[in-house]
Enzyme design. Sequence first.
Site, PDB file in Angstrom:
ATOM      1  N   GLU A 350       0.822  -1.206   0.000  1.00 16.28           N
ATOM      2  CA  GLU A 350       0.000   0.000   0.000  1.00 16.28           C
ATOM      3  C   GLU A 350       0.857   1.257   0.000  1.00 16.28           C
ATOM      4  OE1 GLU A 350      -4.207  -0.440   0.567  1.00 16.28           O
ATOM      5  OE2 GLU A 350      -2.848  -0.964  -1.048  1.00 16.28           O
ATOM      6  N   THR A 474     -13.766   4.597 -13.147  1.00 14.12           N
ATOM      7  CA  THR A 474     -12.718   4.304 -12.176  1.00 14.12           C
ATOM      8  C   THR A 474     -12.860   2.917 -11.564  1.00 14.12           C
ATOM      9  OG1 THR A 474     -11.486   5.273 -10.317  1.00 14.12           O
ATOM     10  CG2 THR A 474     -13.898   5.227 -10.142  1.00 14.12           C
TER      11      THR A 474
END
Length: 577
Positions: A350, A474
């Site tokens: 991440e 998206t």
Amino acid sequence: MLRSLYPLLCLCALHAPGRPRQGAERGEVVAGAAAHEVDAALYRERVRAMFYHAYDNYLVHAFPYDELRPLTCDGQDTWGSFSLTLIDALDTLLGFSLAKLSNGSSFLCFLISSLLCGLPVVGGLLSAHLLSKKAGTEVEPGWPCSGPLLRMAEEAARKLLPAFQTPTGMPFGTVNLLHGVNPGETPVTCTAGIGTFIVEFATLSHLTGDPVFEDVARKALKALWKNRSDIGLVGNHIDVVTAKWVAQDAGIGAGVDSYFEYLVKGAILLQDEELMSMFLEYNKAIKNYTKFDDWYLWVQMYKGTVSMPIFQSLEAYWPGLQSLIGDIDNAMRTFLNYYTVWKQFGGLPEFYNIPQGYTVEKREGYPLRPELIESAMYLYRATRDPTLLELGRDAVESIERISKVECGFATIKDLRDHRLDNRMESFFLAETVKYLYLLFDTDNFIHNDGSTFDIVLTRYGECVLDAGGYIFNTEAHPIDPAALHCCKKQKEERWEIEDLMREFYSLKRNKKLTLKRTTGQSEGESQKPSVDTSSEDGRIKRNLKNNTKRKISPLSCPNQPFNSKLEVMGQVFLDNT
């Protein structure tokens, strides 16, 4: 889902140092294996098998919950209890070029009765509506300008409109679908949450004929643009009532990402010069202040000083976005930087500390995100560089070796030791698997170059669909740009106006000549022909008068094949030649 709503040179020369991967000696990760020619057909079928392993286990163990818990073989609700994984996976099934969905009408009835309304499904509903004919569902007369899924998308979007009722036009981040915005709701919203509506809302306006959706989305985009800093950057969170920036970190990642994405995709979808100009100005500021050695850091939005030398996995969408504007060289260099991180860990953590070349504490996980694979798919369409297929190969091998369990694919909780977490997020099927498959399936209908197409008859005449050039929202739900021109009288009215203008000016010229002959009046003093506004002819002429005052767009809209060329070549606008 918005990316912001998720939990927060040379390949060898830029390889970041770091200690050996734990578990590598056990053969758990084969990412970064010796380069060789990638068998695209083989990996395409492996991706298909991955999809069914996850999808079938979701249906058996988790449906109707939102998500599968693959370690315990059950399900959980995370985004509103509307079977999100099922909805997200539908157009992935279509992307596999499979047989038509069986019993389409019965499935459609189930979908209508089970879905709740909300932003996460608006794009999915619109995409499913536009692909429903290809899926084998019997469409109603008037499709694509009408249909049950379109009506559901409109209903869902209308429930979001109260969020836009702010002094700035920027929406609240949360809205109660029954009662509107709660009185105590925080006015602080992330930039991406404000700027990620134009693709879905403009599509909805064009299909339904109601401009309100596109209008509010545009107003929100322009409000962010108006409140950028003097050096051209936007921050991470803003107060939608006062327009004061609350979080002033500027970058391309979480909290900002899909705002930039939608400026580009909105420009391509709508052939909108203004949106593209806004992005290109942002792009200059991003390069000037946040780019260092083909990495993008976080900086203070007013000063441009580095605030976080961090790479976030969500930022890996950026090379794909660069490819859409034709910036291929920069896109490839940045992509290779990100690929080195993948090869280091067998996935993207991440957060990754760039100077240290290692993960950030408490951000070591990889929830099987799609962004780097998304960029690989776009760049491969533009370049055919085999390195991009190698990333796809590494992704398949890594995910299967580390993440695959009996009941699906589990989130990787820690890339350092490959511990797993009991969650399979819906974007794994909606985006990660879809982009992997499209990377390896070069003949997929999504990649159509315009050589084949369908013609449908609407009340406005014939309409060309399914000729390629899809725009992905998206959440990786494809939208056919051609459909936006099917549901209004644009072409018909243009032809009528051209004929009327010829006739109008011909009559006007003849009348001027008559006046000059009979009264001696000069041409500049001639009277305007009267318009009877109560008649149909008067209405058309009144509309003509209004149209002549309107700014004429310099953009052209050629026939369908142009959209596929836009995505591949990065050409966003075509001249009138």
